[in-house]
Design a protein around this motif. Sequence first.
Motif, short mmCIF file in Angstrom:
data_model
loop_
_atom_site.label_atom_id
_atom_site.label_comp_id
_atom_site.label_asym_id
_atom_site.label_seq_id
_atom_site.Cartn_x
_atom_site.Cartn_y
_atom_site.Cartn_z
N UNK A 247 0.87 -1.36 0.04
CA UNK A 247 0.09 0.01 -0.28
C UNK A 247 0.86 1.31 0.05
N UNK A 248 1.86 1.10 0.91
CA UNK A 248 2.78 2.43 0.82
C UNK A 248 3.61 2.55 -0.63
N UNK A 249 3.79 1.38 -1.31
CA UNK A 249 4.81 1.38 -2.30
C UNK A 249 3.63 2.22 -3.47
N UNK A 250 2.50 1.83 -3.44
CA UNK A 250 1.39 1.93 -4.54
C UNK A 250 1.26 3.57 -4.39
N UNK A 251 0.95 3.77 -3.23
CA UNK A 251 0.58 5.37 -3.00
C UNK A 251 2.04 6.33 -3.36
N UNK A 252 3.15 5.94 -3.11
CA UNK A 252 4.57 6.57 -3.52
C UNK A 252 4.67 6.73 -4.95
N UNK A 253 3.87 5.48 -5.60
CA UNK A 253 4.01 5.43 -7.13
C UNK A 253 2.94 6.49 -7.74
N UNK A 254 2.09 6.80 -7.06
CA UNK A 254 0.94 7.72 -7.44
C UNK A 254 -0.11 6.94 -7.69
N UNK A 255 -0.38 5.84 -7.22
CA UNK A 255 -1.77 4.97 -7.66
C UNK A 255 -2.87 5.32 -6.55
#
Length: 391
Positions: A169-177
């Motif tokens: 979830x953190x990575x998805x948000x950091x990627x802009x998703x």
Amino acid sequence: MSKSNVEKYASHPCFGMAARKTVGRLHLPVAPRANARARFSDGAFGRAVSPEEALARLDRVIEDGVSVSVVGITGPGDPLAVPEPTLRTLRMVREKYPDMTLCLTTLGLSGAECAGELAGMGVSHVTVLVDAVEADVAEKLYAWIRPSTRTLPLKEAAGLLVEGQARAVSAFKEAGLTVKINTTVYPGLNAGHVERIAEVMSGLGADVMALTPFCPKEGAGEGLAAAGDELLAEVRDRAARHIDIVSVFDECGAGLVGLESRDATAAQGPILPRPTKERPNVAVVSSTGMDVDLHLGHAVQAMVYGPRGDGPACLLEVRDLPEPGSGSERWESLAEILSDCFVLLAASAGENPRRVLSGRGLSVLVTDGGIEGTVDALYGGGKKGKKNKRQ
């Protein structure tokens, strides 16, 4: 949820209630492997198709005049348990249909490693299935969890799941998703834990959350009551203190959903290959000449059916196939031999031949039906095979 967010999500193709009836969403079943199974599920698992078959399925739906705005990958396994077919399918759809909205639903394991690539190809949103944010709760909900190819004790695996979902979830948000959390409410197991899930996921940046009531299915979930409306309302109110709540789309994960119209209704169910000018014929492997009863790997001949004049499709000829045992070269040669066929019917077929043949434009349809009825159905006739098609 604030009024501004209500308006924002109302027009979202997968989150908004109004948009759900007017936006066509096609789900492509390219995920071949699951990495977990809920303790109270029935364990049902469908067949995955190759990325090439999936793209052909999308092409046929669009060519039939159905408006598809969203392509999602939701199963039959987890899209990120084996990421390659999912990523390849999304790349192929993006290349051919640059304006298509892309999404996927996943448990989240391997999500952190794939986040950048998903964002890079323009994936709109990811739904993460989170039923617990503490290992001891997760352990009660799953029959097994396989974070990698190695089977681990459930207690250890539950901890890795919770950690992996948080990283994803953190990575998805950091990627802009955009990230949506889907949580199934199990009475007595995680119902009192849902507010904590909402709090943690919101803290990681998740945008919205949907709550699904557990409903026991026949042969699964015995001894666990369904989540009633009163419990769900209470849980929803508590979760809404931390994150915006959207309604569950009951049909999400089906083949083609949305578009309450005649065209969408007509496109429900299996989307079969169809003949083209370049590929007008059907190939069949059979030991009897009556039923589709041979494994493709054992077949040394194929019967070729096709139209003759204005009459129904009939047997045109029998062709020799390459001898078994030559690996991928065999399937390349077979593709050449059947280059005028749009589909090959077999009782069973391995993943490698299906991948090679579909990549060469020849769909493989697994069936145990009668030849005459199945061929007739592929050409739009009304006859039924003697048995059931499994696609």
